[in-house]
Design an enzyme around this catalytic site. Structure first.
Site, PDB file in Angstrom:
ATOM      1  N   GLU A   1       1.403   3.789   1.604  1.00  0.00           N
ATOM      2  CA  GLU A   1       1.490   4.261   3.512  1.00  0.00           C
ATOM      3  C   GLU A   1       2.472   3.231   3.844  1.00  0.00           C
ATOM      4  OE1 GLU A   1      -1.636   3.709   2.368  1.00  0.00           O
ATOM      5  OE2 GLU A   1      -2.634   3.996   3.464  1.00  0.00           O
TER       6      GLU A   1
ATOM      7  N   HIS B   1       0.626  -1.428   0.276  1.00  0.00           N
ATOM      8  CA  HIS B   1      -0.094  -0.085  -0.137  1.00  0.00           C
ATOM      9  C   HIS B   1       0.990   0.909   0.407  1.00  0.00           C
ATOM     10  CE1 HIS B   1      -3.976  -2.877   1.778  1.00  0.00           C
ATOM     11  NE2 HIS B   1      -3.006  -2.739   0.858  1.00  0.00           N
TER      12      HIS B   1
ATOM     13  N   CYS C   1      -1.978  -0.577   7.636  1.00  0.00           N
ATOM     14  CA  CYS C   1      -1.104   0.927   7.387  1.00  0.00           C
ATOM     15  C   CYS C   1      -1.652   1.891   8.308  1.00  0.00           C
ATOM     16  CB  CYS C   1      -1.890   1.718   6.292  1.00  0.00           C
ATOM     17  SG  CYS C   1      -1.274   0.762   4.946  1.00  0.00           S
TER      18      CYS C   1
ATOM     19  N   CYS D   1      -5.804   1.403   5.562  1.00  0.00           N
ATOM     20  CA  CYS D   1      -6.505   0.498   6.333  1.00  0.00           C
ATOM     21  C   CYS D   1      -6.248   0.270   8.085  1.00  0.00           C
ATOM     22  CB  CYS D   1      -6.288  -0.738   5.545  1.00  0.00           C
ATOM     23  SG  CYS D   1      -4.798  -1.043   5.011  1.00  0.00           S
TER      24      CYS D   1
END
Length: 149
Positions: free
Chosen positions: A55, A53, A86, A83
């Site tokens: 992040e 992701h 993260c 999410c």
């Protein structure tokens, strides 16, 4: 209004991710003093890695750049609410402030869903600012998924 310029960088990363066929989410990590430590867009498909992701990639890059597993005083700008995975990484990295754009009713882990930072087990709780350029972030996601349906 400086936060809008940093969110603009995150939006650039999100657009680039979308052009690569990734879900258009972008992240930028800013050091105390305003230097950009890392920028990233989603790369889960490209890397065949469900943890890639935006992040997570930005946190990894910033930690490598600083030589530390902690990023105290740093600001993270993300186009979509992180999410739970993260959000936990943000806490473990001790990031000082989290700014995000669009809320994520389905997979969010900060203001939606499990609300990772609301739990007493959370190692660190950053200052959280939501809704930064939320309309632009949401439109990128909506257009991306509309084109694929």
């Amino acid at each position: 209004m400086v936060f809008r310029s940093y969110m603009g960088l995150a939006l650039e990363e999100a657009r680039a991710a979308g052009e690569r066929g990734e879900v258009p989410v972008g992240a930028v990590l800013i050091a105390p003093g305003g230097r950009v430590l890392a920028r990233a867009g989603n790369r889960t498909r490209e890397l065949s890695d469900p943890t890639a992701h935006a992040e997570m990639l930005a946190i990894r890059e910033a930690c490598a750049a600083t030589g530390s597993d902690r990023l105290p005083g740093c600001d993270l700008y993300v186009t979509l609410e992180p999410c739970p995975m993260c959000a936990a990484a943000i806490g473990f990295a001790r990031i000082g402030r989290l700014y995000y754009g669009a809320a994520d009713a389905k997979s969010g882990g900060v203001g939606q869903g499990p609300r990772v930072f609301a739990h007493s087990q959370s190692h660190h709780v950053p200052d959280i600012y939501d809704g930064i350029d939320a309309e632009v972030s949401a439109a990128l996601l909506r257009d991306f998924f509309t084109a694929r349906r």
